[in-house]
Design a protein around this motif. Sequence first.
Motif, PDB file in Angstrom:
ATOM      1  N   SER A  12     -15.027 -10.145 -41.508  1.00  0.00           N
ATOM      2  CA  SER A  12     -16.465 -10.395 -41.531  1.00  0.00           C
ATOM      3  C   SER A  12     -16.727 -11.893 -41.406  1.00  0.00           C
ATOM      4  O   SER A  12     -16.033 -12.712 -42.021  1.00  0.00           O
ATOM      5  CB  SER A  12     -17.084  -9.876 -42.830  1.00  0.00           C
ATOM      6  OG  SER A  12     -16.964  -8.472 -42.898  1.00  0.00           O
ATOM      7  N   VAL A  13     -17.717 -12.250 -40.622  1.00  0.00           N
ATOM      8  CA  VAL A  13     -18.050 -13.648 -40.369  1.00  0.00           C
ATOM      9  C   VAL A  13     -19.248 -14.047 -41.223  1.00  0.00           C
ATOM     10  O   VAL A  13     -20.287 -13.375 -41.181  1.00  0.00           O
ATOM     11  CB  VAL A  13     -18.373 -13.861 -38.871  1.00  0.00           C
ATOM     12  CG1 VAL A  13     -18.781 -15.312 -38.609  1.00  0.00           C
ATOM     13  CG2 VAL A  13     -17.167 -13.486 -38.017  1.00  0.00           C
ATOM     14  N   GLY A  40     -19.964  -9.201 -37.081  1.00  0.00           N
ATOM     15  CA  GLY A  40     -21.147 -10.027 -37.220  1.00  0.00           C
ATOM     16  C   GLY A  40     -21.007 -11.426 -36.665  1.00  0.00           C
ATOM     17  O   GLY A  40     -21.697 -12.342 -37.129  1.00  0.00           O
ATOM     18  N   LEU A  41     -20.167 -11.608 -35.661  1.00  0.00           N
ATOM     19  CA  LEU A  41     -19.956 -12.951 -35.120  1.00  0.00           C
ATOM     20  C   LEU A  41     -21.209 -13.498 -34.443  1.00  0.00           C
ATOM     21  O   LEU A  41     -21.546 -14.674 -34.586  1.00  0.00           O
ATOM     22  CB  LEU A  41     -18.794 -12.941 -34.113  1.00  0.00           C
ATOM     23  CG  LEU A  41     -18.435 -14.296 -33.520  1.00  0.00           C
ATOM     24  CD1 LEU A  41     -17.767 -15.175 -34.572  1.00  0.00           C
ATOM     25  CD2 LEU A  41     -17.528 -14.147 -32.297  1.00  0.00           C
ATOM     26  N   ILE A  42     -21.924 -12.654 -33.688  1.00  0.00           N
ATOM     27  CA  ILE A  42     -23.101 -13.096 -32.949  1.00  0.00           C
ATOM     28  C   ILE A  42     -24.361 -12.700 -33.721  1.00  0.00           C
ATOM     29  O   ILE A  42     -24.504 -11.552 -34.150  1.00  0.00           O
ATOM     30  CB  ILE A  42     -23.124 -12.493 -31.533  1.00  0.00           C
ATOM     31  CG1 ILE A  42     -21.816 -12.827 -30.795  1.00  0.00           C
ATOM     32  CG2 ILE A  42     -24.334 -13.008 -30.764  1.00  0.00           C
ATOM     33  CD1 ILE A  42     -21.551 -14.302 -30.600  1.00  0.00           C
ATOM     34  N   ASP A  43     -25.285 -13.641 -33.872  1.00  0.00           N
ATOM     35  CA  ASP A  43     -26.469 -13.432 -34.693  1.00  0.00           C
ATOM     36  C   ASP A  43     -27.496 -12.539 -34.005  1.00  0.00           C
ATOM     37  O   ASP A  43     -27.519 -12.412 -32.770  1.00  0.00           O
ATOM     38  CB  ASP A  43     -27.116 -14.778 -35.033  1.00  0.00           C
ATOM     39  CG  ASP A  43     -27.518 -15.539 -33.782  1.00  0.00           C
ATOM     40  OD1 ASP A  43     -28.692 -15.455 -33.395  1.00  0.00           O
ATOM     41  OD2 ASP A  43     -26.641 -16.184 -33.174  1.00  0.00           O
ATOM     42  N   SER A 103     -21.965 -19.261 -24.490  1.00  0.00           N
ATOM     43  CA  SER A 103     -21.903 -20.599 -25.077  1.00  0.00           C
ATOM     44  C   SER A 103     -22.159 -20.599 -26.577  1.00  0.00           C
ATOM     45  O   SER A 103     -22.306 -21.673 -27.179  1.00  0.00           O
ATOM     46  CB  SER A 103     -22.923 -21.515 -24.385  1.00  0.00           C
ATOM     47  OG  SER A 103     -24.238 -21.006 -24.538  1.00  0.00           O
ATOM     48  N   HIS A 104     -22.203 -19.432 -27.186  1.00  0.00           N
ATOM     49  CA  HIS A 104     -22.504 -19.345 -28.625  1.00  0.00           C
ATOM     50  C   HIS A 104     -21.454 -20.117 -29.421  1.00  0.00           C
ATOM     51  O   HIS A 104     -20.249 -19.893 -29.248  1.00  0.00           O
ATOM     52  CB  HIS A 104     -22.523 -17.884 -29.060  1.00  0.00           C
ATOM     53  CG  HIS A 104     -23.185 -17.669 -30.381  1.00  0.00           C
ATOM     54  ND1 HIS A 104     -22.606 -18.043 -31.572  1.00  0.00           N
ATOM     55  CD2 HIS A 104     -24.393 -17.127 -30.713  1.00  0.00           C
ATOM     56  CE1 HIS A 104     -23.403 -17.724 -32.573  1.00  0.00           C
ATOM     57  NE2 HIS A 104     -24.497 -17.174 -32.079  1.00  0.00           N
ATOM     58  N   GLU A 218     -20.935  -2.417 -34.813  1.00  0.00           N
ATOM     59  CA  GLU A 218     -22.346  -2.635 -35.088  1.00  0.00           C
ATOM     60  C   GLU A 218     -22.823  -3.858 -34.311  1.00  0.00           C
ATOM     61  O   GLU A 218     -22.018  -4.672 -33.851  1.00  0.00           O
ATOM     62  CB  GLU A 218     -22.570  -2.830 -36.586  1.00  0.00           C
ATOM     63  CG  GLU A 218     -22.133  -1.652 -37.458  1.00  0.00           C
ATOM     64  CD  GLU A 218     -22.929  -0.387 -37.190  1.00  0.00           C
ATOM     65  OE1 GLU A 218     -24.084  -0.505 -36.704  1.00  0.00           O
ATOM     66  OE2 GLU A 218     -22.412   0.711 -37.472  1.00  0.00           O
ATOM     67  N   PRO A 219     -24.148  -4.023 -34.140  1.00  0.00           N
ATOM     68  CA  PRO A 219     -24.657  -5.179 -33.398  1.00  0.00           C
ATOM     69  C   PRO A 219     -24.084  -6.497 -33.927  1.00  0.00           C
ATOM     70  O   PRO A 219     -24.091  -6.754 -35.132  1.00  0.00           O
ATOM     71  CB  PRO A 219     -26.163  -5.093 -33.615  1.00  0.00           C
ATOM     72  CG  PRO A 219     -26.425  -3.632 -33.788  1.00  0.00           C
ATOM     73  CD  PRO A 219     -25.243  -3.115 -34.547  1.00  0.00           C
TER      74      PRO A 219
END
Length: 240
Positions: A12-13, A40-43, A103-104, A218-219
Motif C-alpha cells: 500500500s502506498v 493506491g499509487l495513482i491518486d 509523468s506522475h 481497485e482504482p
Amino acid sequence: MNTSYAAMASWSVPQDAESYPLSESQLQFYRDNGYLVLRGLIDAPTLAHCKERFIDICSGRVDPGMITVMKEFSLKDSGKTGEELIYKIQDVLYDPVLYSYSSHPRLVSAVASLLGDNLTAMNSMLINKPPHTACHPPHQDQYYLPIRPSDKILGSWTAIDRVDRENGCLYLVPRSHRAGELYEHGYPPNAKGSTNLLFHGIHRDVAPLHSRLYLTMEPGDTVLFHSLLVHGSEPNVSQR
C-alpha cells in the motif's frame, strides 16, 4: 498460485507521499517474481481527469490529435457509439492531460528505482474493454518493442475503475521472466471476428491456468512488470 503467495505481492502506498522510491524488499520481490503491485499509487484526481479525457475523445468532443482511437472489432455492427464501442486509445503520451499519468511523480519514482533515472516512456495506451470484449492471449511486452536490454524495460498498468475476472482483469505468470526467453508469438486460434485479430499470443503453453495470478485491482492500484513476464487478460463477460 496460492492465496498466501498472492497476498505477499502488493504494497500500500501512503496517499500523502509525493514520491515513492522502492524499498530493497520490493526491489528483490520484483527481481524474483518479475512484477510488483502497488496499491493506491495513482491518486483519484489524476484518474478522474484521465477518465474524463478518454470519454471526451471517444465522444468526439476533443480532437484526438496524434492518438489512435481503436474500436472493438466484434462490436462494429452493434450500433454502439462512444466509450461503449472503443476498445482502447493508443499513444496517449501525446495528450497533455493523459500525459499526467506517465509523468506522475510517484510512478516515475517507483520506475526509476527499478530502471534508473534516465527514463523514456513509449507504447502508451488507455484500455477500455467494453462488455463482450475478448481476452488478450498470453504474451510478452518485449515482443512488441525493438529495443534491448529486456531488464531495462518494464510495463506499468494502473486501474482507473475496479477490475476483476468478470470484467477482464490482467493475469500474469510469476517468475516467467526468469527463463530469459522471448517466446515465438503468432495469431491465436479462432481470432477471426474479435479483438484478437490485433494481438499475437505465445505459441507454447507457458501460461497454464494453474500458474496464473489474476490481479483484482481497485482504482489507482498499479502493477509494474518485466518486459519478458508472460501475461494476458480475461474477456469482459460483465456489463461493466
